[in-house]
Design an enzyme around this catalytic site. Structure first.
Site, mmCIF file in Angstrom:
data_model
loop_
_atom_site.group_PDB
_atom_site.id
_atom_site.type_symbol
_atom_site.label_atom_id
_atom_site.label_comp_id
_atom_site.label_asym_id
_atom_site.label_seq_id
_atom_site.Cartn_x
_atom_site.Cartn_y
_atom_site.Cartn_z
ATOM 1 N N TYR A 192 0.837 -1.208 0.000
ATOM 2 C CA TYR A 192 0.000 0.000 0.000
ATOM 3 C C TYR A 192 0.868 1.254 0.000
ATOM 4 O O TYR A 192 1.611 1.517 0.949
ATOM 5 C CB TYR A 192 -0.893 -0.019 1.242
ATOM 6 C CG TYR A 192 -2.065 0.932 1.174
ATOM 7 C CD1 TYR A 192 -3.300 0.495 0.707
ATOM 8 C CD2 TYR A 192 -1.941 2.255 1.586
ATOM 9 C CE1 TYR A 192 -4.376 1.358 0.654
ATOM 10 C CE2 TYR A 192 -3.019 3.118 1.529
ATOM 11 C CZ TYR A 192 -4.242 2.663 1.065
ATOM 12 O OH TYR A 192 -5.316 3.518 1.012
ATOM 13 N N TYR B 290 -5.086 5.578 -7.481
ATOM 14 C CA TYR B 290 -5.380 5.434 -6.053
ATOM 15 C C TYR B 290 -6.838 5.062 -5.888
ATOM 16 O O TYR B 290 -7.715 5.913 -5.895
ATOM 17 C CB TYR B 290 -5.060 6.737 -5.341
ATOM 18 C CG TYR B 290 -5.316 6.727 -3.842
ATOM 19 C CD1 TYR B 290 -4.843 5.701 -3.041
ATOM 20 C CD2 TYR B 290 -6.005 7.759 -3.233
ATOM 21 C CE1 TYR B 290 -5.056 5.703 -1.663
ATOM 22 C CE2 TYR B 290 -6.226 7.779 -1.862
ATOM 23 C CZ TYR B 290 -5.745 6.745 -1.083
ATOM 24 O OH TYR B 290 -5.959 6.765 0.269
#
Lengths: 140, 390
Positions: free
Chosen positions: B293, B344
């Site tokens: 992440y 994103y």
């Protein structure tokens, strides 16, 4: 001069943090200390995370602060903050209060003067209605 | 021990085009979400009517009632949303889906993220509703980059991590994005020189240290291996999916930064790492490829340490030595370009890329990849992770 323009919101005390801000209104920075196990905690919470007791005292912190970390901010993520750029946000540590940390600002310092580990002095800033805000200066 | 036929797997991948923030004005977030779910069902060879569960995480606006209505889903009998902010719980949505299909609560669960910040609020801007704001906003701590920056600053101070080490995370993501036609930044070159000269956002974070903000949607279909046998897509096993905060972490950097002081610059993934490796029965050495992440470059370094790929404070040298590169590295990461350079989608597109690696379909395919780690969030509460396998 205030560190931020008036557009920046001040605290709006809630049932969980109203006592903290009531001390700030009197220029007193006080942290919660568990009456049972003696550990400090911040932000204010109803129950001690270490021993689960609810009784607590509020102990005043005066000159024990140290710059733990910081950031120099140079982008506007809040409408009205532009005149304050670049500004710093400091993580201020209180070693004799079980290392509780307070998010605040160092006033009167250029970005290159911000040094992790440096000693800080508490100052109070009056932002108008509502509680005063605890900010810091580098100690002489 | 779960019987093999009851093991959970991903059988369908679906996504819309990804655009920069505000890039979709012609279709709503709800429409994009429906398109992604339908694409995932089509990829699996599943009739959309057979989707009987839907899961998402943290503040997804496309709640099951709207989806059921919009798509005419006849039999939604399991719906949930994992807690936590932003994309921290991306992989926790898989955990919920696994629980649903293994318990029999649902047979085919769609897990998804729909995100059109151009049609609602921007994540990188001040959110007045954030709990605990009294201790943040009056001091200028308005948004995620500012919240995470002091943690990364302290980490760099403690371990001598350099700006160039952060830059390598951005450059790796961009290099992988160049091979990925879905990546928003596919055609935008990035050099270390450009990186170092880019504007300061919140020190030590520069522009390219921060993820993009994008619009789009993506989804996967989760079922059991037994049911997957009747579908067309090659199943990707979910060896484990976990969701945990480090003890005492609380709100951590999105709060007052009062996480345990010894863990301050450590990213908040140690607990979830232990949990996900333990339940999957594998170790960091078994991981062939990872999707870490990447909301902020410095947190990727901390995750590499938390998940055991190198020791505490060693991630700077680890990435400088080329370990994370697709070409020549032994742990290629963020092979789609990640959040920094693909899009994103609050972590969910990393799950799709992880599944593509196991199916052998990545544009930066790691040869013979059999086990992929995907992580959700770090720093903020509460991070999640999943291990996918053949």
């Amino acid at each position: 001069m205030a560190y931020f323009p008036p557009a920046v919101p001040g605290p709006e005390p809630t049932i969980e943090d109203a006592v903290f801000w009531s001390h700030c209104a009197k220029s007193e920075l006080r942290f919660q200390k568990c009456a049972s196990c003696g550990r400090f905690r911040h932000p204010p919470s109803p129950i001690c995370r270490y021993c689960r007791a609810t009784e607590h005292d509020w102990v005043e912190a005066r000159d024990e602060a140290e710059l733990f970390s910081f950031t120099v901010v140079n982008y506007p993520s809040f409408s009205g903050i532009e005149p304050a750029l670049p500004y710093n946000v400091a993580i201020v540590r209180f070693p004799s209060f079980d290392n509780v940390r307070l998010v605040s600002n160092i006033v009167g310092a250029e970005p290159r003067e911000l040094l992790i580990g440096s000693r800080l002095s508490l100052i109070w800033e009056d932002i108008g209605p509502g509680p005063k805000l605890p900010r810091f200066r580098a100690s002489a | 021990m779960t019987a093999i036929r009851d093991e959970a797997c991903i059988v369908g991948l679906g996504e819309t085009e990804y655009r920069r923030w505000g890039g979709f004005q012609d279709r709503s977030e709800l429409q994009l979400t429906c398109e992604a779910i339908q694409a995932a069902a089509a990829d699996a060879g599943l009739d959309v009517d057979d989707i009987d569960g839907v899961v998402s995480y943290a503040m997804d606006r496309n709640d099951p009632a709207f989806l059921q209505d919009a798509m005419g889903l006849p039999n939604i009998r399991f719906a949930s949303q994992a807690w936590g902010g932003g994309g921290a719980a991306s992989c926790a949505s898989l955990q919920h889906a696994v629980a649903a299909v293994q318990s029999g609560a649902a047979h085919y669960v769609a897990a998804f993220r729909g995100l059109c910040q151009g049609q609602s609020a921007r994540y990188g801007k001040f959110n007045a509703a954030r709990r605990g704001n009294n201790f943040l906003a009056p001091f200028g701590m308005f948004s995620p980059p500012i919240m995470m920056a002091p943690m990364i600053q302290r980490y760099m101070y403690e371990y001598g991590v350099k700006q160039e080490h952060l830059g390598e995370i951005a450059l790796n993501a961009r290099a992988n994005a160049h091979r990925n036609p879905r990546a928003v930044m596919r055609d935008r070159p990035l050099t270390m020189e450009t990186y170092l000269a880019s504007r300061l956002i919140a020190s030590p974070l520069r522009l390219y240290d921060c993820c993009q903000e994008n619009d789009g949607a993506c989804a996967v279909i989760v079922t059991t291996l037994e049911r997957a046998r009747d579908l067309k897509a090659r199943p990707v096993r979910i060896l484990a999916a976990a969701h945990m905060n480090t003890p005492g972490w609380g709100a951590g950097p999105v709060g007052t930064h009062n996480m345990p002081i010894e863990d301050y610059g450590a990213g908040n993934c140690a607990s979830v790492a232990r949990e996900v490796f333990g339940r999957a029965g594998v170790t960091p050495k078994d991981i062939d490829v990872a999707q870490i992440y990447d909301h902020f470059s410095g947190l990727v370094l901390m995750s590499l340490e938390n998940f055991g790929f190198c020791g505490r404070g060693e991630a700077g040298d680890f990435v400088a030595d080329g370990h994370i590169r697709w070409e020549g590295g032994d742990l290629p990461i963020n092979t789609s370009g990640g959040h920094l350079s693909e899009a994103y989608m609050h972590g969910f597109n990393l799950i799709l890329e992880g599944a593509r690696q196991i199916r052998g379909e990545s544009t930066s395919q790691v040869e013979g990849a059999e086990i992929c780690l995907v992580t959700g969030g770090s720093g903020a509460p509460a991070p999640s992770a999943a291990i996918l396998g053949v």
